[in-house]
Design a protein around this motif. Structure first.
Motif, PDB file in Angstrom:
ATOM      1  N   ALA A  20      49.283  21.588 -36.490  1.00 56.22           N
ATOM      2  CA  ALA A  20      48.077  22.291 -36.924  1.00 56.22           C
ATOM      3  C   ALA A  20      48.479  23.356 -38.203  1.00 56.22           C
ATOM      4  CB  ALA A  20      47.736  23.205 -35.633  1.00 56.22           C
ATOM      5  N   ARG A  21      49.833  23.329 -38.510  1.00 52.80           N
ATOM      6  CA  ARG A  21      50.155  24.282 -39.491  1.00 52.80           C
ATOM      7  C   ARG A  21      49.899  23.445 -40.469  1.00 52.80           C
ATOM      8  NH1 ARG A  21      52.783  29.283 -38.417  1.00 52.80           N
ATOM      9  NH2 ARG A  21      54.007  29.370 -40.417  1.00 52.80           N
ATOM     10  N   VAL A  22      50.505  22.162 -40.478  1.00 48.53           N
ATOM     11  CA  VAL A  22      50.562  21.164 -41.597  1.00 48.53           C
ATOM     12  C   VAL A  22      49.036  20.986 -42.008  1.00 48.53           C
ATOM     13  CG1 VAL A  22      51.400  19.205 -42.420  1.00 48.53           C
ATOM     14  CG2 VAL A  22      52.728  20.209 -40.900  1.00 48.53           C
ATOM     15  N   GLU A  23      48.409  20.687 -41.296  1.00 54.82           N
ATOM     16  CA  GLU A  23      47.015  20.053 -41.369  1.00 54.82           C
ATOM     17  C   GLU A  23      45.884  21.325 -42.056  1.00 54.82           C
ATOM     18  OE1 GLU A  23      45.671  18.839 -37.479  1.00 54.82           O
ATOM     19  OE2 GLU A  23      46.114  16.792 -38.304  1.00 54.82           O
ATOM     20  N   ILE A 220      65.769  35.216 -37.010  1.00 50.14           N
ATOM     21  CA  ILE A 220      65.769  34.192 -38.051  1.00 50.14           C
ATOM     22  C   ILE A 220      64.453  34.144 -38.564  1.00 50.14           C
ATOM     23  CG2 ILE A 220      66.541  32.146 -39.042  1.00 50.14           C
ATOM     24  CD1 ILE A 220      68.937  32.360 -37.223  1.00 50.14           C
ATOM     25  N   VAL A 221      63.629  33.720 -37.694  1.00 49.43           N
ATOM     26  CA  VAL A 221      62.045  33.132 -37.787  1.00 49.43           C
ATOM     27  C   VAL A 221      61.036  34.310 -37.647  1.00 49.43           C
ATOM     28  CG1 VAL A 221      60.524  31.794 -37.247  1.00 49.43           C
ATOM     29  CG2 VAL A 221      62.697  30.872 -37.237  1.00 49.43           C
ATOM     30  N   ASP A 222      60.454  34.371 -38.722  1.00 49.98           N
ATOM     31  CA  ASP A 222      59.392  35.579 -38.625  1.00 49.98           C
ATOM     32  C   ASP A 222      57.922  34.821 -38.036  1.00 49.98           C
ATOM     33  OD1 ASP A 222      57.273  37.594 -38.795  1.00 49.98           O
ATOM     34  OD2 ASP A 222      57.529  38.050 -40.729  1.00 49.98           O
ATOM     35  N   ALA A 223      57.619  34.775 -37.020  1.00 49.69           N
ATOM     36  CA  ALA A 223      56.656  33.981 -36.058  1.00 49.69           C
ATOM     37  C   ALA A 223      55.356  34.448 -36.502  1.00 49.69           C
ATOM     38  CB  ALA A 223      56.726  34.055 -34.756  1.00 49.69           C
ATOM     39  N   SER A 224      55.354  35.758 -37.163  1.00 48.10           N
ATOM     40  CA  SER A 224      53.787  36.460 -37.389  1.00 48.10           C
ATOM     41  C   SER A 224      53.393  35.819 -38.770  1.00 48.10           C
ATOM     42  CB  SER A 224      54.091  37.815 -37.618  1.00 48.10           C
ATOM     43  OG  SER A 224      54.907  38.259 -39.023  1.00 48.10           O
ATOM     44  N   GLN A 225      54.240  35.006 -39.508  1.00 47.32           N
ATOM     45  CA  GLN A 225      53.859  34.722 -40.965  1.00 47.32           C
ATOM     46  C   GLN A 225      52.853  33.352 -40.937  1.00 47.32           C
ATOM     47  OE1 GLN A 225      54.190  36.422 -44.077  1.00 47.32           O
ATOM     48  NE2 GLN A 225      54.825  37.944 -42.474  1.00 47.32           N
ATOM     49  N   PRO A 226      51.836  33.356 -41.709  1.00 47.49           N
ATOM     50  CA  PRO A 226      51.121  31.891 -41.790  1.00 47.49           C
ATOM     51  C   PRO A 226      51.906  30.925 -42.331  1.00 47.49           C
ATOM     52  CG  PRO A 226      50.038  33.415 -43.176  1.00 47.49           C
ATOM     53  CD  PRO A 226      51.234  34.270 -42.413  1.00 47.49           C
ATOM     54  N   PRO A 227      51.679  29.759 -42.535  1.00 43.81           N
ATOM     55  CA  PRO A 227      52.007  28.716 -43.476  1.00 43.81           C
ATOM     56  C   PRO A 227      51.523  28.812 -44.702  1.00 43.81           C
ATOM     57  CG  PRO A 227      50.293  27.692 -42.412  1.00 43.81           C
ATOM     58  CD  PRO A 227      50.589  29.036 -41.696  1.00 43.81           C
ATOM     59  N   GLY A 228      52.245  28.450 -45.968  1.00 40.78           N
ATOM     60  CA  GLY A 228      52.032  28.649 -47.353  1.00 40.78           C
ATOM     61  C   GLY A 228      52.292  27.599 -48.243  1.00 40.78           C
ATOM     62  N   LEU A 229      51.881  27.831 -49.479  1.00 36.76           N
ATOM     63  CA  LEU A 229      52.026  26.733 -50.509  1.00 36.76           C
ATOM     64  C   LEU A 229      52.172  27.399 -51.750  1.00 36.76           C
ATOM     65  CD1 LEU A 229      48.988  24.864 -51.633  1.00 36.76           C
ATOM     66  CD2 LEU A 229      48.747  26.554 -49.641  1.00 36.76           C
ATOM     67  N   ALA A 230      52.453  26.378 -52.767  1.00 40.75           N
ATOM     68  CA  ALA A 230      52.483  27.040 -54.395  1.00 40.75           C
ATOM     69  C   ALA A 230      51.532  26.080 -54.891  1.00 40.75           C
ATOM     70  CB  ALA A 230      53.922  27.017 -54.726  1.00 40.75           C
ATOM     71  N   HIS A 242      51.611  30.127 -58.555  1.00 43.12           N
ATOM     72  CA  HIS A 242      50.847  30.850 -57.808  1.00 43.12           C
ATOM     73  C   HIS A 242      51.157  30.348 -56.209  1.00 43.12           C
ATOM     74  CE1 HIS A 242      48.117  31.750 -61.275  1.00 43.12           C
ATOM     75  NE2 HIS A 242      48.513  30.365 -61.683  1.00 43.12           N
ATOM     76  N   PHE A 243      51.111  31.494 -55.583  1.00 41.95           N
ATOM     77  CA  PHE A 243      51.317  31.176 -54.048  1.00 41.95           C
ATOM     78  C   PHE A 243      50.218  31.669 -53.442  1.00 41.95           C
ATOM     79  CE2 PHE A 243      55.683  32.312 -55.708  1.00 41.95           C
ATOM     80  CZ  PHE A 243      56.483  31.319 -55.156  1.00 41.95           C
ATOM     81  N   ARG A 244      50.027  30.589 -52.298  1.00 43.76           N
ATOM     82  CA  ARG A 244      48.997  31.035 -51.382  1.00 43.76           C
ATOM     83  C   ARG A 244      49.577  30.934 -49.856  1.00 43.76           C
ATOM     84  NH1 ARG A 244      47.115  32.417 -55.237  1.00 43.76           N
ATOM     85  NH2 ARG A 244      45.239  31.787 -56.473  1.00 43.76           N
ATOM     86  N   ALA A 245      48.933  31.870 -48.912  1.00 46.59           N
ATOM     87  CA  ALA A 245      48.949  31.859 -47.709  1.00 46.59           C
ATOM     88  C   ALA A 245      47.824  31.114 -46.997  1.00 46.59           C
ATOM     89  CB  ALA A 245      49.239  33.196 -46.895  1.00 46.59           C
ATOM     90  N   VAL A 246      47.776  30.279 -45.736  1.00 46.51           N
ATOM     91  CA  VAL A 246      46.617  29.700 -45.244  1.00 46.51           C
ATOM     92  C   VAL A 246      46.573  30.190 -43.860  1.00 46.51           C
ATOM     93  CG1 VAL A 246      45.680  27.439 -44.580  1.00 46.51           C
ATOM     94  CG2 VAL A 246      47.128  27.668 -46.793  1.00 46.51           C
ATOM     95  N   VAL A 247      45.758  31.154 -43.746  1.00 49.43           N
ATOM     96  CA  VAL A 247      45.517  31.608 -42.426  1.00 49.43           C
ATOM     97  C   VAL A 247      44.652  30.796 -41.300  1.00 49.43           C
ATOM     98  CG1 VAL A 247      44.905  33.508 -41.037  1.00 49.43           C
ATOM     99  CG2 VAL A 247      45.743  34.028 -43.094  1.00 49.43           C
TER     100      VAL A 247
END
Length: 247
Positions: A20-23, A220-230, A242-247
């Protein structure tokens, strides 16, 4: 202006939450496909390199409506399974290096993995291949180098212990080829920008997860963070990120 979407550390595992995060990230990219020239994926496509995970990855990535998708393996991938599952050919333990010309720029997809290990290293053969590819296009072509492992310390103790080493050899290559405008990588599961050999190094955020810095928490992992891209844009010889978070 050349524009590429850059993602990393997808870790396809057969689990619905990972997919789901990848999609979600790919959906964000696909909705803006008219303005994007290519998708660059800098490694850790799968979580453990199984054929089933590459089958899942191939099916999802195939749906991205961009003219070019460039992929390289990460330390969680396996070279032969990666080559067969995503390129349709057995590569055994040979480095998976590829090059592509996109909108007047040369992209070098360089395999920094060491089979059976988590740290990274560019082999002498890979460096020689990079040298030949850059020489062949001439000095008037901007070059963007992509690999999984960053060749620099990031201030993340665990990730720094498994970064790319032998980087002095890469410095010499950069000094020989001033057309190299920047490096794209992943591995650290954090959106970050630094420099190496006088060039920008841009790390894509982790799609599957985000890793904490030492002062952000003991986990180690921050589970609260959404996936992101550049999104990277090349304006002549200047790389813009430019960075983007995808909620």
């Amino acid at each position: 202006m050349l524009t590429v979407a850059h993602i990393s550390d997808l870790h396809f595992s057969g689990e619905a939450d990972h997919r789901a995060r990848v999609e979600a990230v790919l959906g964000h990219i696909s909705a803006r496909a008219d303005g994007i020239d290519a998708l660059v994926v800098t490694g850790d496509i799968t979580d453990d390199g199984s054929p089933a995970q590459y089958e899942e990855a191939a099916a999802v990535l195939r749906g991205v409506p961009l003219p070019t998708t460039l992929l390289i393996p990460g330390n969680h991938d396996r070279r032969d399974e990666f080559g067969f599952g995503l390129f349709g050919r057995h590569t055994h333990d040979m480095p998976l290096n590829r090059s592509a010309m996109i909108a007047g720029a040369l992209f070098l997809m360089c395999d920094s993995t060491i089979p059976g290990r988590n740290d990274g290293y560019l082999s002498d053969d890979t460096l020689a291949w990079m040298d030949r590819e850059i020489t062949a296009v001439g000095q008037g072509v901007p070059v963007i180098v992509c690999f999984h492992h960053p060749p620099v310390v990031l201030g993340m103790p665990f990730m720094d212990s498994i970064r790319q080493t032998g980087e002095d050899r890469l410095v010499r290559l950069v000094e020989k080829h001033p057309g190299i405008v920047g490096f794209l990588c992943g591995h650290a599961h954090t959106g970050a920008v630094t420099s190496f050999a006088g060039r920008p190094v841009c790390l894509a955020p982790g799609v599957s997860s985000t890793l904490n810095l030492s002062f952000e928490g003991t986990d180690i992992v921050d589970a609260s963070q959404p996936p992101g891209l550049a999104f990277h844009q090349l304006d002549g010889w200047r790389l813009i990120t430019h960075f983007r978070a995808v909620v």
